[in-house]
Design an enzyme around this catalytic site. Structure first.
Site, PDB file in Angstrom:
ATOM      1  N   HIS A 192      34.321  -5.412  -0.882  1.00  0.00           N
ATOM      2  CA  HIS A 192      33.836  -6.713  -0.781  1.00  0.00           C
ATOM      3  C   HIS A 192      33.053  -7.213  -1.662  1.00  0.00           C
ATOM      4  O   HIS A 192      32.793  -6.341  -2.773  1.00  0.00           O
ATOM      5  CB  HIS A 192      33.045  -6.834   0.580  1.00  0.00           C
ATOM      6  N   ASP A 213      33.166 -13.516  -4.504  1.00  0.00           N
ATOM      7  CA  ASP A 213      34.064 -14.107  -3.274  1.00  0.00           C
ATOM      8  C   ASP A 213      34.188 -15.664  -4.001  1.00  0.00           C
ATOM      9  O   ASP A 213      35.411 -15.884  -3.947  1.00  0.00           O
ATOM     10  CB  ASP A 213      33.455 -14.066  -2.078  1.00  0.00           C
TER      11      ASP A 213
HETATM   12  C1  LIG Z   1      32.338  -7.099  13.562  1.00  0.00           C
HETATM   13  C2  LIG Z   1      32.821  -7.515  12.473  1.00  0.00           C
HETATM   14  C3  LIG Z   1      32.888  -9.041  12.498  1.00  0.00           C
HETATM   15  C4  LIG Z   1      33.809  -9.454  11.171  1.00  0.00           C
HETATM   16  C5  LIG Z   1      33.575 -11.156  11.155  1.00  0.00           C
HETATM   17  C6  LIG Z   1      34.002 -11.504   9.791  1.00  0.00           C
HETATM   18  C7  LIG Z   1      33.030 -12.899   9.462  1.00  0.00           C
HETATM   19  C8  LIG Z   1      33.608 -13.169   8.126  1.00  0.00           C
HETATM   20  C9  LIG Z   1      32.738 -12.496   6.965  1.00  0.00           C
HETATM   21  C10 LIG Z   1      33.188 -12.689   5.565  1.00  0.00           C
HETATM   22  C11 LIG Z   1      32.860 -11.607   4.770  1.00  0.00           C
HETATM   23  C12 LIG Z   1      33.140 -11.904   3.515  1.00  0.00           C
HETATM   24  C13 LIG Z   1      32.848 -10.548   2.461  1.00  0.00           C
HETATM   25  C14 LIG Z   1      31.550 -10.328   2.022  1.00  0.00           C
HETATM   26  C15 LIG Z   1      34.111 -10.382   1.382  1.00  0.00           C
HETATM   27  O1  LIG Z   1      33.825 -10.058   0.548  1.00  0.00           O
HETATM   28  S1  LIG Z   1      35.485 -10.966   1.620  1.00  0.00           S
HETATM   29  C16 LIG Z   1      36.642 -10.401   0.486  1.00  0.00           C
HETATM   30  C17 LIG Z   1      37.359  -9.336   0.883  1.00  0.00           C
HETATM   31  N1  LIG Z   1      38.326  -8.753  -0.096  1.00  0.00           N
HETATM   32  C18 LIG Z   1      39.363  -9.212  -0.441  1.00  0.00           C
HETATM   33  O2  LIG Z   1      39.755 -10.228   0.012  1.00  0.00           O
HETATM   34  C19 LIG Z   1      40.164  -8.658  -1.365  1.00  0.00           C
HETATM   35  C20 LIG Z   1      41.572  -8.631  -1.257  1.00  0.00           C
HETATM   36  N2  LIG Z   1      42.001  -8.263   0.151  1.00  0.00           N
HETATM   37  C21 LIG Z   1      41.878  -6.910   0.298  1.00  0.00           C
HETATM   38  O3  LIG Z   1      41.438  -6.093  -0.511  1.00  0.00           O
HETATM   39  C22 LIG Z   1      41.928  -6.380   1.978  1.00  0.00           C
HETATM   40  O4  LIG Z   1      42.614  -7.514   2.480  1.00  0.00           O
HETATM   41  C23 LIG Z   1      40.960  -6.223   2.669  1.00  0.00           C
HETATM   42  C24 LIG Z   1      39.900  -7.253   2.755  1.00  0.00           C
HETATM   43  C25 LIG Z   1      40.014  -4.878   2.083  1.00  0.00           C
HETATM   44  C26 LIG Z   1      41.267  -6.047   4.243  1.00  0.00           C
HETATM   45  O5  LIG Z   1      42.016  -4.800   4.220  1.00  0.00           O
HETATM   46  P1  LIG Z   1      42.801  -4.677   5.725  1.00  0.00           P
HETATM   47  O6  LIG Z   1      42.424  -5.088   6.805  1.00  0.00           O
HETATM   48  O7  LIG Z   1      43.430  -3.189   5.463  1.00  0.00           O
HETATM   49  O8  LIG Z   1      44.274  -5.461   5.171  1.00  0.00           O
HETATM   50  P2  LIG Z   1      45.329  -5.530   4.138  1.00  0.00           P
HETATM   51  O9  LIG Z   1      45.449  -4.100   3.699  1.00  0.00           O
HETATM   52  O10 LIG Z   1      45.217  -6.722   3.081  1.00  0.00           O
HETATM   53  O11 LIG Z   1      46.825  -5.777   5.022  1.00  0.00           O
HETATM   54  C27 LIG Z   1      46.748  -6.970   5.727  1.00  0.00           C
HETATM   55  C28 LIG Z   1      47.722  -6.591   6.923  1.00  0.00           C
HETATM   56  O12 LIG Z   1      48.011  -7.677   7.763  1.00  0.00           O
HETATM   57  C29 LIG Z   1      49.030  -7.858   7.933  1.00  0.00           C
HETATM   58  N3  LIG Z   1      49.416  -9.335   7.934  1.00  0.00           N
HETATM   59  C30 LIG Z   1      48.946 -10.419   7.357  1.00  0.00           C
HETATM   60  N4  LIG Z   1      49.365 -11.541   7.836  1.00  0.00           N
HETATM   61  C31 LIG Z   1      50.081 -11.304   9.168  1.00  0.00           C
HETATM   62  C32 LIG Z   1      50.665 -11.908   9.898  1.00  0.00           C
HETATM   63  N5  LIG Z   1      50.622 -13.348   9.865  1.00  0.00           N
HETATM   64  N6  LIG Z   1      51.255 -11.198  10.990  1.00  0.00           N
HETATM   65  C33 LIG Z   1      51.337 -10.010  10.937  1.00  0.00           C
HETATM   66  N7  LIG Z   1      50.602  -9.122  10.416  1.00  0.00           N
HETATM   67  C34 LIG Z   1      50.075  -9.817   9.096  1.00  0.00           C
HETATM   68  C35 LIG Z   1      50.008  -7.483   6.616  1.00  0.00           C
HETATM   69  O13 LIG Z   1      51.051  -7.193   6.673  1.00  0.00           O
HETATM   70  C36 LIG Z   1      49.127  -6.170   6.328  1.00  0.00           C
HETATM   71  O14 LIG Z   1      49.638  -5.295   7.254  1.00  0.00           O
HETATM   72  P3  LIG Z   1      49.477  -3.658   6.698  1.00  0.00           P
HETATM   73  O15 LIG Z   1      50.257  -3.700   5.425  1.00  0.00           O
HETATM   74  O16 LIG Z   1      48.277  -3.139   6.717  1.00  0.00           O
HETATM   75  O17 LIG Z   1      50.718  -2.961   7.876  1.00  0.00           O
END
Ligand SMILES: CCCCCCCCCCCC[C@H](C)C(=O)SCCNC(=O)CCNC(=O)[C@H](O)C(C)(C)COP(=O)(O)OP(=O)(O)OC[C@H]1O[C@@H](n2cnc3c(N)ncnc32)[C@H](O)[C@@H]1OP(=O)(O)O
Length: 382
Positions: free
Chosen positions: A122, A152
């Protein structure tokens, strides 16, 4: 608007990609967010002006559908971990083969290569690896991440939007699309270029929190007022510093030199005492209209009614009354026209978008029945 006619497919992500999509939508692009099916609520809080289609990308039909949408679009924006899109058969090789004009924007923490490329993370992690986090925070305290703004949003969403606009511009000459590899680590580091490149003039010679611009200097800091609010002081240049002293009714002959680093703690003590003697409103009255570089630290509640922001209409309200910043910058002929309607629910525009992309009613109904796509009514917002 500047981006009118540009079609963007945004795969739903957490924070940086939604911001990137919102920027493009604010400036006129048609942004279609692709959500998952069977998800009740979108986590996209930056969905202004977007449409939502819900597609199950775990089905071959869903993948084929997305490919068709990308053939007729200008930009695809994907926020997933490296390799996710390739695994789905939606990697740049496939999509650019079908649409060589496509701009394929990838927005990840660590970029598409390197040992961290597939790791979860993150903002705070990306900021740490950029080097910037080590420079943020008060003297003697642990590094402090300033909300999740730097990696971000500045290094991620905004940098990616810049990449997309640059690629769109270049495409007008070459007629070709390209792949954009946005790494939030590199984007944040790039935003921090000033820190890197101003080391040579000694701006950062002292430990964290002890330099002129990182809260080390008493003339570049915040001070509490008698009503528990704060004033921000940025009186760097001598002529502006003199105005600061004038406003505080301090005599410079009785004070240490402005640039005497060893005297900064003493100067800070004097300024702290001064600022604590009046309210924020009092100090604003004293410093407004001067060049002392002293301003009130406004809360979110105060910000839109501040006369400066009010005159420029810097904050807008949507149809539900929610306030947010107006898109920036302001373009004279083709300014952004942010949508004031409320954000889309997941799958709200599935049918509308598919029709627009040339699918027949029979095809759409078949996909709906098979659960490849989903269409949800607005009442789901309640
Ligand atoms: C209690 C918790 C509540 C949470 C509430 C959230 C509130 C919002 C808060 C915002 C916080 C923001 C924070 C501080 C941040 O820094 S956000 C920045 C995060 N980092 C990034 O975006 C960098 C790039 N992304 C990543 O590294 C990763 O996506 C991640 C963020 C670490 C998440 O990893 P993970 O959940 O394992 O997902 P990924 O490996 O990307 O795989 C995504 C899976 O989803 C699937 N997917 C996608 N779209 C569809 C769809 N339409 N239909 C069906 N499936 C879908 C993909 O195929 C993939 O599946 P799979 O390959 O895992 O099987």
């Amino acid at each position: 608007m500047a981006l009118a006619g540009v079609r963007v497919i945004e795969l739903a992500g957490l924070a940086p990609a939604p911001f990137c999509g919102m920027i493009l939508a604010d400036f006129g692009a048609k942004v279609i967010r692709v959500d998952r099916t069977k998800f009740a609520t979108a986590v996209d809080t930056q969905a202004r002006g977007k449409q939502s289609v819900a597609i199950n990308l775990k089905s071959t039909e869903g993948v084929a559908l997305l490919r068709k949408l990308c053939v007729q679009s200008d930009v695809v924006l994907e926020p997933y971990r490296k390799g996710v899109m390739e695994k789905l058969g939606l990697g740049p090789k496939e999509l650019l083969k079908e649409n060589p004009c496509l701009i394929y924007a990838r927005l990840t923490g660590y970029g598409q290569s390197g040992p961290y490329a597939t790791a979860a993370g993150h903002d705070i992690n990306y900021l740490a690896i950029s080097g910037l986090l080590s420079r943020l925070g008060r003297s003697g305290e642990k590094p402090y991440a300033p909300l999740n703004l730097l990696a971000d949003f500045a290094g991620g969403g905004l940098t990616c939007a810049l990449g997309i606009v640059l690629a769109l511009l270049e495409r007008t000459r070459s007629g070709k699309g390209q792949v954009i590899d946005t790494s939030m680590v590199e984007g944040a580091a790039y935003v921090g270029s000033f820190i890197w490149k101003s080391r040579r003039i000694g701006l950062w010679d002292h430990p964290k929190g002890e330099n002129m611009l990182d809260s080390g200097a008493p003339f570049y800091d915040t001070y509490q007022t008698s009503d528990g609010k704060y004033m921000a002081v940025g009186a760097i240049e001598p002529q502006f510093y003199r105005q600061l002293l004038k406003g505080l009714e301090l005599d410079d002959k009785e004070l240490p030199e402005q640039m005497s680093v060893s005297d900064w703690p003493e100067l800070r003590r004097i300024f702290t005492k001064c600022f604590a003697s009046k309210t924020q409103e009092d100090w604003s009255r004293i410093f407004d209209g001067t060049d002392a570089c002293v301003t009130p630290v406004l809360s979110f509640e105060q910000v839109s009614s501040h006369p400066h922001n009010q005159e420029r209409a810097s904050f807008i309200k949507d149809s539900s009354g929610e306030e947010s910043p107006r898109p920036a910058p302001v373009l004279s002929r083709t300014p952004a026209e942010p949508c004031l309607a409320s954000d889309p629910v997941i799958g709200e525009h599935t049918v509308e978008v598919l029709e627009e992309y040339g699918f027949t009613s029979a095809e759409i109904n078949q996909m709906l029945a098979a659960g490849v796509v989903e269409c949800n009514a607005v009442k789901a917002k309640l």
